[in-house]
Design a protein around this motif. Structure first.
Motif, mmCIF file in Angstrom:
data_model
loop_
_atom_site.group_PDB
_atom_site.id
_atom_site.type_symbol
_atom_site.label_atom_id
_atom_site.label_comp_id
_atom_site.label_asym_id
_atom_site.label_seq_id
_atom_site.Cartn_x
_atom_site.Cartn_y
_atom_site.Cartn_z
ATOM 1 N N SER C 189 -6.050 -6.179 5.426
ATOM 2 C CA SER C 189 -7.016 -6.476 4.219
ATOM 3 C C SER C 189 -7.142 -7.920 4.359
ATOM 4 N N ASP C 195 -11.941 -7.043 0.685
ATOM 5 C CA ASP C 195 -10.850 -6.043 0.459
ATOM 6 C C ASP C 195 -9.841 -6.890 -0.170
ATOM 7 N N ARG C 198 -10.681 -7.256 -3.900
ATOM 8 C CA ARG C 198 -10.665 -6.000 -4.463
ATOM 9 C C ARG C 198 -9.110 -5.371 -4.798
ATOM 10 N N ILE C 199 -8.537 -5.440 -3.711
ATOM 11 C CA ILE C 199 -7.034 -4.718 -3.873
ATOM 12 C C ILE C 199 -6.312 -5.655 -4.926
ATOM 13 N N LEU C 202 -7.729 -4.524 -8.255
ATOM 14 C CA LEU C 202 -7.141 -3.048 -8.428
ATOM 15 C C LEU C 202 -5.603 -3.044 -8.776
ATOM 16 N N ALA C 207 -5.163 1.781 -11.855
ATOM 17 C CA ALA C 207 -5.661 2.668 -10.811
ATOM 18 C C ALA C 207 -4.763 2.477 -9.742
ATOM 19 N N MET C 211 -2.849 5.362 -5.559
ATOM 20 C CA MET C 211 -2.999 4.875 -4.570
ATOM 21 C C MET C 211 -1.811 5.051 -3.645
#
Lengths: 239, 415, 255
Positions: C189, C195, C198-199, C202, C207, C211
């Motif tokens: 990532s 990515d 975003r991670i 998140l 959320a 995962m």
């Protein structure tokens, strides 16, 4: 003033300049001529640092210009076709340029006034005609009293009156102010009163480099056009 | 005729003393005050605990008695062994505060243990820091009502269950408040019992845990913020109605975990803000109807070994994933649910969508096979795959559709 | 340099596209709030919008702007200005304006959605994405003198970072599913700023619990302060490296 030493320039596989050696000094009115594709514009771009030089060496007042920018404060440049951001007003252009060159306190406003640029101040660049843009460009080139003026086809878009004004200005610059003026032009007649030296480029090489007086003597012609024609004829018949 | 009235009245006042039943008051003091009192009491006597702290444990209740606490009566086990061990039928223990039972790894110590008894009532007590709270063992027809049981353990291995029932029948567990234990209520081999109106919160493992128990009912309970809400395993014919499963959020948390269970009903419950609303594995012939599943990460995770379940008339609202499965075939029936992710239309205005809804999500299917693919959650790739899958279904089980998706949610009242 | 930045930034603010971009962000941002209410859902939706829109706008707009201003660049070049000064001015003004519009465009809806620290982290991540993709756009513009070619390749870059990279990662994960690849996925990532960001965002939301084990591995890194710092440094590197390469190329380019 400007020394060019074994200048080569290739674009991809095409070699445009094939080893140019030239020296220009102050007080010269230099006409850079030659057919299309002979490398005139490339040579000018090299001088201005728009094209990077290697191999070869260009010195300005003894300093290598490679990757330098400071030397350009001594150069006024008027390109063949002047394009400016369309939304920009004439006034903004001059304000911006002056602010970039904040260290300059006096301006050469002779052309600026002669071309009545101030009347265009509120106009947007996108609305100006080609000739008007050339006038703006010319006024800008002279604005900061440069020691060297480089003009690429300066007369192409100018009306006859403006053309005469520019020529007069150039004459003064060379003879009274002892500056170096470098002009490329197709219209050889325009160069008649200005050029004191001729450099003829052909396929990336200097075909000849002669003082005007020298050429006159060799060809016993008076007008530039005729001189060159005669000279070239001689050359080919010899060759 | 009127002369009989005083005689009847005087007889009525004598009634409690029939069969030698009397009321004995207890005061805190040196030594084993309670045990001694029980020893001296006759069956069916009432022991009234006066205000104060009784420092005593291992109290054996071996005859039918009423143990009644007055306001401020506290029995402190001093982190020792169990406090009350009831081995007699017909005992009633009420209004007492019991605290401090020591943790043991050898024995499941409880504040109150019922051993092979029936008809015992444990009511309105407060239990604090007692390892296990109330422990019923091979007992029938008992009532656990209105108790507040609060643990103090901080790790699961050192925590006991608040109400632990092992082998029993017809037990009523009602109106209790259970927190900070391992399981709020634990049932193992308990049949025909009734669990209602309890509040089970902040327990480490489950709010309610069923193992090998059949024919039970639990309803109107609240399970909130536990490790997982309720686990029902290896049990049959359980009725689960009108409960709330809330905020069971964490890497492996469920609102309701169903494992190897058959023939139950799950109706009118509210599943809200759980990582997984309902997780079903080996569940058969269940009817899930009129539930609300809202704002869960995954509303339903129904594994391929679940068969003949009917999922009808539920509201699925605002869940990240609506239904997950690990199988290409589906042997369950979905019908008439409201799905907030439904994107079809209703041209004839009958309240039912004209196109079937496919609640299974492609990404959920992928992550089930490739867990590492979780890293792509909320990426554009995943959204594009979803759209592509919706247009040209390839991977998600073809039969898992709701042919009667509702256009608007059912107006159920869940409070 | 300041004067040029000032001029370019003013010029950019007069641009209609920039205004439309701001309007788009507002409409979607406030639209989402009125549709979905408040809280984390909004944050995630705005994250999705950022992933989709920021790279696209930065790449396409920056490259078009650079080509359109090429003549002006030449004009400035005739002045005693170093090439790096010119490029830095372009980069800075584009960054200022595009990032400013992004912050204003999403910051306002985020503010009204009641997002806290996660909202700020999203804005920070999104701003870094702006810097990264403007840098990549200039790199493409300098590499390709031909507009069509430059445009084509910048779209390719967009597709690569938004779709292709993740597709390849998914393929990789499919093939090596039997191995414990969670840690590897974490390092992979790092190779895609989208990515990575975003991670990062998140992981600050609920959320993360969806995962599973991968989420747990990621959460160990991305919720610690040093982990957040590391991600932000990596994103900064993603901005700096392409841009410094573009300066190097620009210094050698024939204009």
């Amino acid at each position: 003033m400007i020394t060019i030493n074994q200048l080569h320039k290739t674009f991809g596989r095409q070699e445009v300049l094939k080893g140019i050696d030239l020296y220009f000094s102050a007080g010269e009115g230099l006409a850079l001529i030659g057919p299309n594709g002979s490398g005139k514009t490339t040579l000018i771009k090299c001088l201005l640092g728009l094209n990077t030089v290697q191999p070869g060496l260009i010195q300005f007042n003894g300093e290598d210009i490679y990757q330098q920018s400071a030397y350009r404060k001594n150069i006024g440049y008027m390109p063949q076709i002047s394009r400016f951001p369309e939304q920009m007003r004439v006034k903004e252009l001059f304000a911006l340029m002056k602010s970039i060159r904040a260290e300059e306190s006096t301006y050469d406003l002779e052309l600026f006034e002669a071309f009545e640029i101030e009347a265009l101040y509120q106009k947007k660049m996108g609305l100006l005609s080609g000739g008007m843009r050339q006038k703006v460009s010319a006024a800008l080139a002279f604005l900061f009293h440069p020691d060297v003026l480089i003009l690429d086809e300066p007369t192409a878009g100018l009306d006859p009156v403006s053309n005469e004004i520019l020529k007069e200005k150039l004459r003064k610059t060379i003879h009274n102010e002892n500056k170096l003026v470098l002009i490329t032009s197709h219209v050889l007649n325009d160069l008649d009163d200005i050029a004191s030296r001729l450099v003829y480029l052909m396929e990336g090489r200097v075909l000849f480099d002669k003082q005007l007086t020298e050429l006159q003597a060799e060809t016993s012609e008076n007008r530039l056009n005729a001189m060159i024609a005669t000279f070239l004829r001689k050359q080919t018949s010899h060759g | 005729m009127s002369s009989w009235i005083p005689i009847i009245l005087s007889l009525l006042t004598l009634l409690p003393s029939w069969g030698n039943a009397k009321t004995i008051a207890l005061y805190p003091g040196e030594g084993r005050v309670i045990s001694d009192a029980i020893l001296q009491a006759a069956p069916y006597d009432t022991l009234v605990f006066k205000k104060g702290i009784y420092q005593e444990n291992s109290i054996l209740v071996d005859k039918p008695l009423v143990l009644l606490g007055e306001e401020g009566a506290i029995v402190d086990g001093q982190m020792g062994d169990e406090i009350f061990v009831i081995v007699s039928d017909d005992v009633s223990l009420e209004n007492l505060t019991l605290k401090n039972v020591g943790v043991s790894y050898l024995k499941d110590r409880a504040a109150i243990r019922l051993n092979r008894v029936s008809n015992v009532t444990i009511r309105n007590n407060r239990l604090l820091n007692t390892f296990f709270g109330i422990y019923l063992q091979k007992s029938n027809e008992c009532v656990v009502d209105g108790n507040t049981i609060t643990g103090a353990a901080e790790e699961e291995s050192r925590a006991g269950n608040a109400i632990h029932i092992w082998q029993g029948k017809r037990i009523r567990v009602t109106h209790n408040t259970l927190s900070h234990h391992r399981d709020g209520i634990y049932f193992e081999f308990v049949d025909e019992s009734y669990i209602a109106f309890n509040q089970s919160r902040n327990n480490m493992r489950y709010g309610l845990h069923f193992m090998f128990s059949n024919d039970d009912i639990y309803e109107n309970n609240v399970f909130q913020n536990n490790g997982s809400g309720v686990a029902v395993m290896f049990s049959n014919r359980i009725s689960m109605e009108n409960n709330e499963f809330l905020d069971n959020w964490g890497g492996a948390s469920y609102g309701l975990l169903l494992k190897e269970i058959s023939d139950g009903t799950i109706r009118g419950n509210r599943f809200q803000s759980n990582t997984v609303g309902i997780y079903a594995e080996g569940a058969n012939r269940l009817v899930l109807s009129q539930n609300l599943l809202q704002n869960n990460g995954k509303a339903m995770d129904i594994k391929g070994n679940c068969m003949d379940n009917r999922i009808l008339d539920n509201n699925f609202i605002g869940n990240t994933f609506e239904v997950l499965t690990n199988s290409k075939t589906n042997l369950n029936h979905f019908e008439g649910n409201y799905w907030s992710q439904y994107s079809g239309y209703d041209l004839n205005k009958d309240g039912v969508g004209d196109l079937p809804h496919r609640p299974v999500n492609l990404f959920a299917l992928i992550t089930d096979k490739v867990p590492a693919a979780h890293m792509l959650l909320h990426s554009f790739l995943v959204s594009s795959l979803e759209v592509a899958e919706r247009m040209f279904p390839q991977f998600i089980p073809e039969q898992l559709i709701d042919s009667q998706p509702q256009i608007s949610p059912y107006p159920y009242d869940y409070d | 340099m300041g004067k040029i930045i000032q001029f370019l930034a003013t010029d950019l603010f007069k641009n209609k596209t920039i205004f439309l971009y701001l309007l788009f962000l507002w409409v979607t941002g406030f639209g989402l709030i009125s549709l979905q209410g408040q809280g984390e859902k909004i944050l995630l939706a705005l994250l999705n919008i950022s992933i989709l829109v920021v790279p696209m706008i930065c790449l396409v707009f920056s490259i078009i702007y650079f080509y359109n201003m090429y003549e002006f660049l030449l004009l400035l070049h005739a002045q005693p200005l170093a090439r790096s000064t010119l490029l830095i001015s372009f980069y800075t003004s584009l960054s200022l304006v595009l990032t400013g519009v992004y912050l204003f465009g999403l910051g306002l809806p985020l503010y009204f959605s009641g997002a806290g620290g996660e909202g700020l982290l999203l804005l920070l991540t999104g701003s870094l994405w702006n810097l990264i993709f403007i840098g990549l756009a200039l790199l493409m513009a300098i590499w390709a003198s031909d507009r069509t070619k430059g445009m084509g390749f910048s779209l390719l870059i967009w597709v690569y970072f938004v779709l292709l990279f993740d597709g390849l990662v998914l393929l990789l994960m499919y093939n090596f599913n039997e191995y414990p690849i969670e840690k590897l996925v974490l390092y992979i990532s790092f190779l895609n700023p989208l990515d990575l960001g975003r991670i990062l965002v998140l992981m600050q939301t609920d959320a993360a619990a969806l995962m599973g084990y991968t989420g747990a591995v990621f959460q160990q890194v991305f919720t610690e302060n040093w982990g957040k710092g590391l991600v932000l440094v990596l994103l900064l590197l993603w901005a700096l490296i392409p841009f410094s390469v573009s300066i190097r190329w620009f210094n050698k380019k024939d204009l």
